[in-house]
Design a protein around this motif. Structure first.
Motif, mmCIF file in Angstrom:
data_model
loop_
_atom_site.group_PDB
_atom_site.id
_atom_site.type_symbol
_atom_site.label_atom_id
_atom_site.label_comp_id
_atom_site.label_asym_id
_atom_site.label_seq_id
_atom_site.Cartn_x
_atom_site.Cartn_y
_atom_site.Cartn_z
ATOM 1 N N SER A 1 0.274 3.164 -6.750
ATOM 2 C CA SER A 1 1.299 2.141 -6.945
ATOM 3 C C SER A 1 1.598 1.933 -8.422
ATOM 4 O O SER A 1 2.758 1.741 -8.817
ATOM 5 N N HIS B 1 0.620 -2.467 -3.805
ATOM 6 C CA HIS B 1 -0.546 -1.910 -3.114
ATOM 7 C C HIS B 1 -0.954 -2.771 -1.914
ATOM 8 O O HIS B 1 -1.178 -2.246 -0.812
ATOM 9 N N GLU C 1 1.087 -0.497 0.607
ATOM 10 C CA GLU C 1 0.119 0.593 0.803
ATOM 11 C C GLU C 1 -0.949 0.246 1.831
ATOM 12 O O GLU C 1 -1.174 0.984 2.802
#
Length: 378
Positions: A307, A350, A354
């Motif tokens: 990221s 993130h 993610e």
């Protein structure tokens, strides 16, 4: 799931070094680091090559592990795992670049379809430099696509000489190809027939010129997977190999003293990649100076490094636009503001994109009872 390998403190440290080094290099988008720190940023592009070696080692190991046990590689599972890992955060950042021009570090951007299809590093027009650092993600995606197919083909009738021959062809072919491109394009530039940034477009970005790091990483994975006894024996000398790796990096720095010169771009890449591979070898165990201890924060920084890679250039420009005058002249503190803002943005990406998609991946691709699951290093 994260593999045991990926949690070696040495590999976390190397990931963290790689992303910070790249960020130092990309400080040029806001005028660069202070003069006394330019030595740190000058070779920061090598951080991407460190990522390539790490990727070749970790993803190579993921592909080779089931093949070494005589099991078929589930290509669909592999590609889905990589898609869940790479694409969600990438598409969020790409959407920002496409829909919010003010977010970009530069206004002009290559056509959107090149980014969607992961081919912006091929036939690139560097006069449109926004989100140009996506070139390395394209190289990675091409590796993810082709390496499992190649590994599966080689394992039909495995032989060490096949691996050695293919590695030699990639190495020698890369040297010859880059040297040929360099000689052709410099001649055209001298003749006045080319006014473009041919170094980036023809040499630095294309996948076929950047295979050395991935190759060295895959060879490490091959050694660990198929010659575990030799790997374990080598780990006893991890610190010595670490020293050799650092020495080879010093040679690479010398070869790249002129970054766009022929020596570096012909033989500098394999020298650099071999040096980095020895350093990764030392980090992929607990015997070396960089592998024995876990340094505070390195695991977290390694975890958000993807990221951070995606967002840092745009964040640099946003900080400059909104705080640049206020923090001008702060020295190291100024750099910490840029870096800190990038960490905040990366952590946001993130934890909101993610991580949820990695959890979703775990539910979609549950380990099958018939065979051990392939751990995902990234």
């Amino acid at each position: 799931m994260i593999s045991t390998e990926s949690r070696y403190p040495g590999l976390d440290l190397l990931r963290a070094i790689a992303i910070v080094w790249v960020m130092c290099f990309h400080a040029w988008v806001v005028g660069g680091l202070a003069p006394e720190w330019t030595w740190l940023s000058r070779y920061g592009w090598m951080g991407v090559d460190l990522f390539f070696v790490l990727s070749g080692f970790l993803i190579g190991g993921q592909v080779l592990a089931p093949l070494s046990r005589g099991q078929p590689l589930r290509f669909g599972d592999f590609y889905l795992r990589r898609a869940f890992r790479i694409l969600p955060a990438y598409w969020v950042v790409l959407a920002l670049y496409a829909l919010v021009p003010a977010w970009r570090e530069r206004l002009e951007m290559e056509p959107l379809w090149k980014f969607v299809l992961m081919v912006m590093n091929l036939g690139n027009d560097y006069s449109r430099p926004a989100f140009s650092h996506a070139w390395s993600l394209c190289v990675e995606e091409h590796f993810y696509l082709l390496f499992p197919l190649l590994a599966g083909w080689l394992m039909r009738r495995p032989a060490a000489w096949k691996v050695a021959t293919l590695a030699a062809l990639v190495l020698v072919g890369g040297i010859a190809l880059r040297a040929g491109i360099w000689l052709h394009d410099t001649a055209a530039e001298v003749a006045g027939a080319s006014q473009r940034n041919w170094y980036v477009e023809d040499l630095y970005y294309p996948t076929w010129n950047r295979l050395d790091g991935l190759l060295c990483g895959v060879l490490l994975a091959t050694l660990k997977t198929f010659r575990p006894t030799l790997w374990a024996r080598g780990q006893r000398y991890a610190d010595a190999l670490l020293a050799v790796g650092l020495a080879l990096m010093a040679v690479a720095l010398w070869l790249f003293r002129d970054r766009v010169g022929l020596p570096g771009n012909a033989v500098g890449w394999p020298v650099l990649s071999l040096g980095l591979a020895l350093i990764v070898f030392a980090g992929a165990g607990r015997c070396s100076l960089i592998g024995r201890w876990s340094l505070p924060g390195m695991g977290w920084l390694a975890g958000i490094s993807y990221s951070l890679y995606l967002v840092h250039k745009a964040v640099f420009v946003q900080v400059q636009a909104h705080l640049g005058e206020a923090i001008a002249g702060w020295g190291v503190a100024q750099a910490l503001v840029y870096g800190g803002a990038s960490l905040v943005a990366a952590a946001l990406l993130h934890y909101t994109v993610e991580r949820p998609f990695l959890r979703l991946r775990g539910r979609v691709l549950r380990p099958r009872a018939s065979a051990p699951a392939i751990a995902d290093p990234a």
